[in-house]
Design a protein around this motif. Structure first.
Motif, PDB file in Angstrom:
ATOM      1  N   GLN A 102      -8.127   4.526  -6.327  1.00 21.03           N
ATOM      2  CA  GLN A 102      -8.315   5.377  -5.376  1.00 21.03           C
ATOM      3  C   GLN A 102      -6.786   6.206  -4.834  1.00 21.03           C
ATOM      4  O   GLN A 102      -5.847   5.466  -5.260  1.00 21.03           O
ATOM      5  N   PRO A 103      -7.087   7.362  -4.605  1.00 19.11           N
ATOM      6  CA  PRO A 103      -5.734   8.211  -4.263  1.00 19.11           C
ATOM      7  C   PRO A 103      -5.031   7.658  -3.138  1.00 19.11           C
ATOM      8  O   PRO A 103      -5.862   7.091  -2.132  1.00 19.11           O
ATOM      9  N   VAL A 104      -3.775   8.011  -3.056  1.00 14.31           N
ATOM     10  CA  VAL A 104      -2.951   7.750  -1.519  1.00 14.31           C
ATOM     11  C   VAL A 104      -3.682   8.397  -0.593  1.00 14.31           C
ATOM     12  O   VAL A 104      -3.637   9.755  -0.951  1.00 14.31           O
ATOM     13  N   PRO A 105      -4.030   7.891   0.710  1.00 11.33           N
ATOM     14  CA  PRO A 105      -4.446   9.070   1.650  1.00 11.33           C
ATOM     15  C   PRO A 105      -3.505  10.155   1.815  1.00 11.33           C
ATOM     16  O   PRO A 105      -2.202   9.877   1.950  1.00 11.33           O
ATOM     17  N   GLU A 106      -3.890  11.178   2.336  1.00 13.75           N
ATOM     18  CA  GLU A 106      -3.034  12.170   2.555  1.00 13.75           C
ATOM     19  C   GLU A 106      -2.423  11.941   3.949  1.00 13.75           C
ATOM     20  O   GLU A 106      -2.965  11.495   4.795  1.00 13.75           O
ATOM     21  N   GLY A 107      -1.114  12.339   3.887  1.00 12.57           N
ATOM     22  CA  GLY A 107      -0.180  12.118   5.113  1.00 12.57           C
ATOM     23  C   GLY A 107       0.188  10.547   5.265  1.00 12.57           C
ATOM     24  O   GLY A 107       1.162  10.194   5.893  1.00 12.57           O
ATOM     25  N   TYR A 108       0.096   9.665   4.028  1.00 13.92           N
ATOM     26  CA  TYR A 108       0.136   8.153   4.484  1.00 13.92           C
ATOM     27  C   TYR A 108       1.684   8.066   4.089  1.00 13.92           C
ATOM     28  O   TYR A 108       2.411   7.462   5.051  1.00 13.92           O
ATOM     29  N   LEU A 109       2.378   8.774   3.217  1.00 10.58           N
ATOM     30  CA  LEU A 109       3.877   8.203   3.116  1.00 10.58           C
ATOM     31  C   LEU A 109       4.537   8.918   4.356  1.00 10.58           C
ATOM     32  O   LEU A 109       5.499   8.302   4.884  1.00 10.58           O
ATOM     33  N   SER A 110       4.474   9.896   4.779  1.00 13.83           N
ATOM     34  CA  SER A 110       5.138  10.553   5.864  1.00 13.83           C
ATOM     35  C   SER A 110       4.851   9.831   7.085  1.00 13.83           C
ATOM     36  O   SER A 110       5.616   9.690   7.888  1.00 13.83           O
ATOM     37  N   HIS A 111       3.592   9.181   7.140  1.00 10.83           N
ATOM     38  CA  HIS A 111       3.404   8.193   8.420  1.00 10.83           C
ATOM     39  C   HIS A 111       4.068   6.869   8.295  1.00 10.83           C
ATOM     40  O   HIS A 111       4.569   6.536   9.239  1.00 10.83           O
ATOM     41  N   PHE A 112       4.116   6.303   7.128  1.00 16.96           N
ATOM     42  CA  PHE A 112       4.426   5.045   6.811  1.00 16.96           C
ATOM     43  C   PHE A 112       5.912   4.911   6.738  1.00 16.96           C
ATOM     44  O   PHE A 112       6.701   3.940   7.060  1.00 16.96           O
ATOM     45  N   LEU A 117     -18.891 -13.266   1.482  1.00 19.80           N
ATOM     46  CA  LEU A 117     -18.181 -12.477   0.691  1.00 19.80           C
ATOM     47  C   LEU A 117     -18.926 -10.872   0.659  1.00 19.80           C
ATOM     48  O   LEU A 117     -19.878 -10.844   0.358  1.00 19.80           O
ATOM     49  N   THR A 118     -18.149 -10.019   0.880  1.00 21.52           N
ATOM     50  CA  THR A 118     -18.391  -8.460   0.614  1.00 21.52           C
ATOM     51  C   THR A 118     -17.749  -8.023  -0.491  1.00 21.52           C
ATOM     52  O   THR A 118     -16.372  -7.782  -0.418  1.00 21.52           O
ATOM     53  N   THR A 119     -18.413  -7.699  -1.739  1.00 24.79           N
ATOM     54  CA  THR A 119     -17.674  -7.363  -2.897  1.00 24.79           C
ATOM     55  C   THR A 119     -17.796  -5.957  -2.808  1.00 24.79           C
ATOM     56  O   THR A 119     -18.828  -5.135  -2.487  1.00 24.79           O
ATOM     57  N   LEU A 120     -16.489  -5.191  -3.115  1.00 21.09           N
ATOM     58  CA  LEU A 120     -16.528  -3.610  -2.858  1.00 21.09           C
ATOM     59  C   LEU A 120     -16.467  -2.996  -4.137  1.00 21.09           C
ATOM     60  O   LEU A 120     -15.206  -3.222  -4.904  1.00 21.09           O
ATOM     61  N   PRO A 121     -17.489  -2.533  -5.039  1.00 21.27           N
ATOM     62  CA  PRO A 121     -17.519  -1.848  -6.311  1.00 21.27           C
ATOM     63  C   PRO A 121     -16.527  -0.702  -6.084  1.00 21.27           C
ATOM     64  O   PRO A 121     -16.564   0.027  -5.608  1.00 21.27           O
ATOM     65  N   GLY A 122     -15.508  -0.873  -7.469  1.00 18.51           N
ATOM     66  CA  GLY A 122     -14.790   0.190  -7.926  1.00 18.51           C
ATOM     67  C   GLY A 122     -13.481   0.437  -6.730  1.00 18.51           C
ATOM     68  O   GLY A 122     -12.724   1.244  -6.848  1.00 18.51           O
ATOM     69  N   ILE A 123     -13.477  -0.623  -5.874  1.00 13.29           N
ATOM     70  CA  ILE A 123     -12.379  -0.527  -4.791  1.00 13.29           C
ATOM     71  C   ILE A 123     -11.293  -1.468  -5.276  1.00 13.29           C
ATOM     72  O   ILE A 123     -11.313  -2.466  -5.773  1.00 13.29           O
ATOM     73  N   GLY A 124      -9.967  -0.616  -5.060  1.00 16.22           N
ATOM     74  CA  GLY A 124      -8.939  -1.422  -5.481  1.00 16.22           C
ATOM     75  C   GLY A 124      -8.099  -2.414  -4.095  1.00 16.22           C
ATOM     76  O   GLY A 124      -8.919  -2.735  -3.478  1.00 16.22           O
ATOM     77  N   HIS A 125      -6.902  -2.140  -4.038  1.00 18.35           N
ATOM     78  CA  HIS A 125      -6.146  -3.377  -3.171  1.00 18.35           C
ATOM     79  C   HIS A 125      -6.182  -2.780  -1.768  1.00 18.35           C
ATOM     80  O   HIS A 125      -5.892  -3.558  -0.962  1.00 18.35           O
ATOM     81  N   MET A 126      -6.492  -1.818  -1.382  1.00 22.92           N
ATOM     82  CA  MET A 126      -6.363  -1.123  -0.130  1.00 22.92           C
ATOM     83  C   MET A 126      -7.718  -0.662   0.473  1.00 22.92           C
ATOM     84  O   MET A 126      -7.687   0.550   1.182  1.00 22.92           O
ATOM     85  N   PRO A 127      -8.550  -1.772   0.898  1.00 20.43           N
ATOM     86  CA  PRO A 127      -9.874  -1.332   1.321  1.00 20.43           C
ATOM     87  C   PRO A 127      -9.610  -0.891   2.850  1.00 20.43           C
ATOM     88  O   PRO A 127     -10.585  -0.116   3.358  1.00 20.43           O
ATOM     89  N   GLN A 128      -8.734  -1.161   3.413  1.00 18.32           N
ATOM     90  CA  GLN A 128      -8.529  -0.764   4.953  1.00 18.32           C
ATOM     91  C   GLN A 128      -8.336   0.836   5.036  1.00 18.32           C
ATOM     92  O   GLN A 128      -8.480   1.255   6.065  1.00 18.32           O
ATOM     93  N   HIS A 129      -7.996   1.282   3.836  1.00 19.13           N
ATOM     94  CA  HIS A 129      -8.105   2.820   3.810  1.00 19.13           C
ATOM     95  C   HIS A 129      -9.093   3.480   3.062  1.00 19.13           C
ATOM     96  O   HIS A 129      -9.547   4.512   3.625  1.00 19.13           O
ATOM     97  N   VAL A 130      -9.493   2.888   2.052  1.00 17.52           N
ATOM     98  CA  VAL A 130     -10.393   3.502   1.037  1.00 17.52           C
ATOM     99  C   VAL A 130     -11.840   3.126   1.080  1.00 17.52           C
ATOM    100  O   VAL A 130     -12.850   3.548   0.478  1.00 17.52           O
ATOM    101  N   ALA A 131     -12.207   1.917   2.058  1.00 17.93           N
ATOM    102  CA  ALA A 131     -13.381   1.485   2.294  1.00 17.93           C
ATOM    103  C   ALA A 131     -13.609   0.901   3.902  1.00 17.93           C
ATOM    104  O   ALA A 131     -14.041   0.133   4.141  1.00 17.93           O
ATOM    105  N   GLN A 132     -13.351   2.166   4.438  1.00 15.09           N
ATOM    106  CA  GLN A 132     -13.070   1.706   5.996  1.00 15.09           C
ATOM    107  C   GLN A 132     -14.485   1.397   6.571  1.00 15.09           C
ATOM    108  O   GLN A 132     -14.460   0.384   7.317  1.00 15.09           O
TER     109      GLN A 132
END
Length: 314
Positions: free
Chosen positions: A205-215, A282-297
């Protein structure tokens, strides 16, 4: 002899410039990303804690190299309508003080974070941990079984692995090499490199918009880099010690993991939890990477709500 003298002066000058620039960058990072919550003292150590919302207590524990700003980018505000959310910087990271100068173990981190939560009035919260923070949450559940109501892990390492420690962690955990390398990273690593690292962490998944400036760049401070390296150096042995104790976890447990996670592989790290923890789901998230707190909220929010319901908090 003159050439050697000139070379020595140049080296000393570059070293002085690097240390000055590292200190300047770290000071600017503190200005750009100030504490979002309060600094509380827990057993003589500073812990940065943000408390928002109302409802059942919910503690969020961030992953490796991170801080509470990972969760505050967007997730926290989606929880505050029904939970009293407590977000904590892990020891040595963000604005929390390291507890162990040799590297805070997952068990030491769980202990100080549990005490911080209790000090804030959360005696039996739902505990949510992402990645390395998920393993800290597992240690909390095993070591302090009466100090939580439910557990949610997001892409958490739970099984010993056979890949070696990354070279940078080896260097940054070495007391001599880190003295030379840490200031260089803090001083000279550009935001473009940080963005590239984030791209790898969030993939596919892409990095969420504004994440770097917030982080921000707090994670590149010399203290944060050293704390992360020391923690990661001991991490594998700690997972080996923790794994036999998963059966001691008795609270309702929700395990979320993306099947496209190349950082923490779902097939390696979820079976131990599902086999050992009674009732773990277990909830398997199809196609989701390492950052579900952002990309599978939505899936993360649903899991937290299920955990609360299973714990009779909703």
């Amino acid at each position: 002899m003159r050439i050697l003298l000139i070379l020595a002066i140049l080296i000393l000058g570059l070293a002085a410039l690097t240390v000055w620039r590292a200190a300047r960058n770290e000071a600017q990072a503190r200005i750009d990303t100030p504490p979002l919550g309060e600094i509380i003292e827990v057993e003589g150590h500073d812990v940065h804690a943000l408390v928002k919302g109302s409802g059942p207590d919910l503690v969020l524990i961030h992953g490796s190299s991170g801080n509470i700003r990972d969760f505050t980018h967007s997730l926290v505000d989606q929880l505050t309508d029904r939970y009293r959310v407590i977000v904590l910087d892990r020891p040595g990271l963000g604005y929390s003080e390291a507890v162990n100068p040799k590297g805070d173990t997952i068990f030491e981190q769980a202990a100080i974070l549990q005490k911080a939560a209790a000090q804030l009035g959360a005696d039996k919260p739902i505990v949510v941990g992402q990645s390395y923070g998920g393993t800290v949450a597992l240690a909390w559940s095993a070591d302090h079984p009466d100090a939580l109501s439910a557990l949610v892990t997001l892409a958490a390492p739970a099984e010993p692995w056979d890949t070696p420690l990354a070279g940078l962690y080896e260097i940054n955990s070495n007391p001599w090499l880190s003295w030379a390398v840490l200031p260089v990273i803090s001083a000279w690593v550009p935001n473009s490199h940080v963005q590239n690292v984030l791209t790898e962490v969030f993939a596919p998944q892409p990095v969420p918009e504004g994440y770097l400036s917030h982080f921000g760049r707090m994670t590149l401070s010399r203290g944060s880099q050293k704390a992360t390296a020391l923690q990661r150096k001991r991490f594998l042995d700690e997972v080996r010690a923790l794994k036999p104790r998963y059966g001691q976890i008795t609270v309702p447990t929700e395990v979320l993991h993306g099947d496209a996670d190349d950082t923490v592989n779902i097939d390696l790290h979820t079976p131990s939890l599902l086999n050992a923890i009674d009732g773990a789901q277990l909830t398997t998230l199809p196609g989701i990477g390492h950052m579900p707190q952002h990309v599978a909220q939505e899936a993360v929010l649903d899991a937290i709500d299920r955990a609360a319901t299973r714990a009779a908090l909703r």
